[in-house]
Design an enzyme around this catalytic site. Sequence first.
Site, short mmCIF file in Angstrom:
data_model
loop_
_atom_site.label_atom_id
_atom_site.label_comp_id
_atom_site.label_asym_id
_atom_site.label_seq_id
_atom_site.Cartn_x
_atom_site.Cartn_y
_atom_site.Cartn_z
N SER A 15 1.16 -1.46 -0.46
CA SER A 15 0.21 0.04 -0.05
C SER A 15 0.79 0.96 -0.29
CB SER A 15 -0.87 -0.21 1.35
OG SER A 15 -0.94 1.01 1.70
N TYR A 19 -1.94 -1.29 10.80
CA TYR A 19 -2.39 -1.80 9.64
C TYR A 19 -1.57 -1.17 8.63
CZ TYR A 19 -3.98 -1.62 4.94
OH TYR A 19 -3.69 -2.03 3.62
N LYS A 25 1.64 -3.66 6.80
CA LYS A 25 2.35 -4.14 5.43
C LYS A 25 4.11 -2.88 5.31
CE LYS A 25 -1.38 -4.55 3.56
NZ LYS A 25 -2.07 -5.83 3.11
#
Length: 346
Positions: A124, A149, A153
């Site tokens: 991302s 989150y 990643k």
Amino acid sequence: MAVLVTGGAGYIGSHTVVELILAGYDVVIVDNLSNSSRESIERIKTITGKTPEFYHADILDRKALREIFAKTEISCCIHFAGLKAVGESVEKPWEYYHNNILGTLTLVDEMRRHGVKNLIFSSSATVYGDQETMPLTEASPLGTCSNPYGFTKAMQEQILRDIQTADREWNVTLLRYFNPIGAHPSGLIGEDPRGIPNNLLPYITQVAVGRLPHLGLFGDDYDTPDGTCIRDYIHVVDLAIGHLMALRRIEEQTEQSALQSAPQLGVYNLGTGNGYSVLEVIAGFTKATGIEIPWVLKPRRSGDLAVSYANADKAWTELGWEATYDIHQMCAHAWNWQSKNPNGYE
Ligand code: NAD
Ligand code: UD1
């Protein structure tokens, strides 16, 4: 040989499975359906005329993975499975680290046990953190993420980089998505968030379909032309095709590495290179659909960046990929999906 797609029942995974099948690949899906529905598999069949092999299993379940690898010859894994809600990750960091990090470690371990060393990973733009300079290129420094989150990643990227450094037989592609929106033009598959949507487009479409009364606009005092945040929205079908192009590149590399060419770690931004403000997206949605979206001003949302958009030249140069859909089509297709499926897959 088949392509293993983890999280293939989900939003981006299902669109990628469609493109893979249409391109002639055999696809095996592993998904625990924690954030998706079996119905998406049925819809994939309606679009493509083929049913992908589906395993209702968790990627943390070694035994289940082992059985799948033993049964099927896998050439490459496209790894989407993961938890992805930013706000929830702040509330439940353990669950996010456990699912996303351990899931990836388990998958990679089972892959290498079975001699499968080709992996495409869903990363991302969040790994860039807050940068001064736009557009973001793959050479932009990695930043500090604003939530667990995002850290999962960044950590997963690091794990995969280190694994590829240690064992040059691995071909690893990290795809950094910007803001995926829209739906398959058929309106049969699309984004179906559980509960109140966190992201802009699903919120807008749920207002449009009457499920929510109005949109809350998070801040109009950013340092941007209209004061609202700017993002690089990308059509989910373009994104799906990006995976297909990455897969083709890995196949070429695998052939070449037999001829002594250097094995690869590839990192690519998948975006359009165009930034749109929140107000521009609202106006774009109205233009595409004729539906006015009532909105009320809310305070800034914590962790939001003022501006984020991609330079996606590397994906064009090395993968031959570029985005083709514009914001008008993204909004029209998002609405086509939502209006045909007011309650998502339910
Ligand atoms: P999604 O939630 O629709 O899809 C993820 C899928 O993974 C779901 O079907 C879910 O059931 C499954 N899953 C989760 N944990 C699993 C586990 N342990 N075992 C098996 N299946 C599991 O999300 P999406 O939007 O399609 O995102 C796909 C990937 O792309 C995710 O890794 C996400 O972090 C990443 N990503 C998404 C966006 C976005 O805006 N949608 C942006 C950047 C990156
Ligand atoms: C968010 C995540 C990012 C994740 C991405 C896709 C944060 C800080 N970032 O990105 O890590 O990869 O989702 O899942 O959460 N907006 C509103 N009202 C809404 C919803 C959004 O005004 O109800 C605004 C936001 O303030 C933002 C823009 O719309 O300016 C886009 O928001 P969103 O769709 O959530 O994406 P990101 O914040 O870019």
